[in-house]
Design an enzyme around this catalytic site. Structure first.
Site, PDB file in Angstrom:
ATOM      1  N   SER A 121      30.709  -0.993  -0.179  1.00 12.03           N
ATOM      2  CA  SER A 121      31.549  -1.340  -1.334  1.00 12.03           C
ATOM      3  C   SER A 121      32.884  -0.609  -1.290  1.00 12.03           C
ATOM      4  CB  SER A 121      30.831  -0.981  -2.640  1.00 12.03           C
ATOM      5  OG  SER A 121      29.620  -1.676  -2.762  1.00 12.03           O
TER       6      SER A 121
HETATM    7  N1  SAH Z   1      25.450   0.530  -1.940  1.00 12.46           N
HETATM    8  C1  SAH Z   1      25.867  -0.081  -0.698  1.00 12.46           C
HETATM    9  C2  SAH Z   1      26.432  -1.473  -0.908  1.00 12.46           C
HETATM   10  C3  SAH Z   1      25.895  -2.436   0.086  1.00 12.46           C
HETATM   11  S1  SAH Z   1      26.190  -4.139  -0.248  1.00 12.46           S
HETATM   12  C4  SAH Z   1      26.825   0.821   0.051  1.00 12.46           C
HETATM   13  O1  SAH Z   1      27.326   1.789  -0.546  1.00 12.46           O
HETATM   14  O2  SAH Z   1      27.074   0.581   1.237  1.00 12.46           O
HETATM   15  C5  SAH Z   1      24.745  -4.621  -1.160  1.00 12.46           C
HETATM   16  C6  SAH Z   1      23.401  -4.396  -0.511  1.00 12.46           C
HETATM   17  O3  SAH Z   1      22.396  -4.968  -1.349  1.00 12.46           O
HETATM   18  C7  SAH Z   1      23.223  -5.053   0.871  1.00 12.46           C
HETATM   19  O4  SAH Z   1      22.851  -4.072   1.790  1.00 12.46           O
HETATM   20  C8  SAH Z   1      22.104  -6.074   0.640  1.00 12.46           C
HETATM   21  O5  SAH Z   1      21.260  -6.241   1.768  1.00 12.46           O
HETATM   22  C9  SAH Z   1      21.353  -5.467  -0.539  1.00 12.46           C
HETATM   23  N2  SAH Z   1      20.535  -6.397  -1.312  1.00 12.46           N
HETATM   24  C10 SAH Z   1      20.813  -7.678  -1.661  1.00 12.46           C
HETATM   25  N3  SAH Z   1      19.800  -8.206  -2.392  1.00 12.46           N
HETATM   26  C11 SAH Z   1      18.857  -7.223  -2.513  1.00 12.46           C
HETATM   27  C12 SAH Z   1      17.580  -7.153  -3.164  1.00 12.46           C
HETATM   28  N4  SAH Z   1      17.060  -8.188  -3.807  1.00 12.46           N
HETATM   29  N5  SAH Z   1      16.896  -5.993  -3.063  1.00 12.46           N
HETATM   30  C13 SAH Z   1      17.405  -4.910  -2.404  1.00 12.46           C
HETATM   31  N6  SAH Z   1      18.604  -4.925  -1.787  1.00 12.46           N
HETATM   32  C14 SAH Z   1      19.326  -6.070  -1.826  1.00 12.46           C
END
Ligand code: SAH
Length: 213
Positions: free
Chosen positions: A64
């Site tokens: 993000s």
């Molecule tokens: N907090 C992360 C943001 C990653 S983007 C960072 O700082 O890098 C969002 C993430 O949510 C992705 O890795 C995606 O695979 C995950 N995601 C999407 N749907 C999800 C779900 N139902 N349960 C768990 N993770 C999920």
């Protein structure tokens, strides 16, 4: 894995940018100033680490944007020792920011590749979440509920009721709600069935996906 004066200098500039964009919580700014974001990206992309932009990581996901991480963390109102559940571990950057603030962190990721990578990586640079869980964040993590805070780092088409039920009284859920565009939404639990809802502007996240494992 280096974190030298150059990286520290770039981080300081990033923090100044975040202050200009309205982030005011000192503990959040200190955390951003401490976490070596460049180590969460594949090497070769260091120059992208400290600009205020989201960036691709593995499995078609993104780390993000720093402003978004800072704003969500600010809205979560984390205090030292708070038990926090994160949905969407991804690169682990947000996890590390929460750990810097003294939170006890549980984090769920549904992409196995990312889950495995981040689980190995975080302790290597000194970050120890209480537990990283491979699974579907739509279900929250009942085993350790209630939480002082729940932070969702992917765009949810609607608010999963089960997440609200896993909040402690006084706890906060910070969740971007919407399909192509999301409204940052905060729910504060005031009583067993009483919630306060507030909205904080538009964001664009990768989608929160229903479990397909
Ligand atoms: N907090 C992360 C943001 C990653 S983007 C960072 O700082 O890098 C969002 C993430 O949510 C992705 O890795 C995606 O695979 C995950 N995601 C999407 N749907 C999800 C779900 N139902 N349960 C768990 N993770 C999920």
């Amino acid at each position: 894995m280096k974190d030298d004066f150059k990286h520290k200098g770039m981080r300081k500039k990033l923090v100044e940018t975040l202050i200009k964009k309205g982030i005011a919580d000192e503990s959040v700014l200190d955390a951003i100033n401490s976490v070596p974001r460049h180590l969460f990206m594949d090497s070769g992309f260091v120059s992208h680490a400290y600009v205020d932009k989201a960036f691709p990581i593995a499995a078609d996901q993104t780390i993000s944007q720093p402003y978004t991480v800072a704003r969500q963390t600010e809205l979560l109102e984390v205090k030292k020792g708070d038990k926090i559940l994160e949905i969407g571990t991804g690169s682990g950057y947000q996890t590390a920011v929460l750990l810097e603030m003294g939170a006890v962190v549980y984090s769920i990721e549904r992409q196995n590749e990312l889950f495995k990578k981040t689980k190995l990586f975080l302790p290597k640079i000194g970050y120890r979440p209480k537990k990283l869980i491979f699974g579907d964040g739509y279900q929250g993590y009942e085993e350790e509920a209630p939480y002082d805070g729940i932070i969702v780092t992917a765009g949810a088409p609607s608010v999963p009721k089960v997440l609200l039920s896993q909040l402690a009284i006084g706890g906060r859920l910070v969740i971007p709600v919407g399909r192509s565009l999301q409204i940052m939404t905060v729910y504060m639990r005031k009583g067993p069935k009483e919630f306060d809802k507030k909205e904080y502007g538009e964001y664009r996240f990768v989608p929160l996906l229903e479990d397909k494992n």
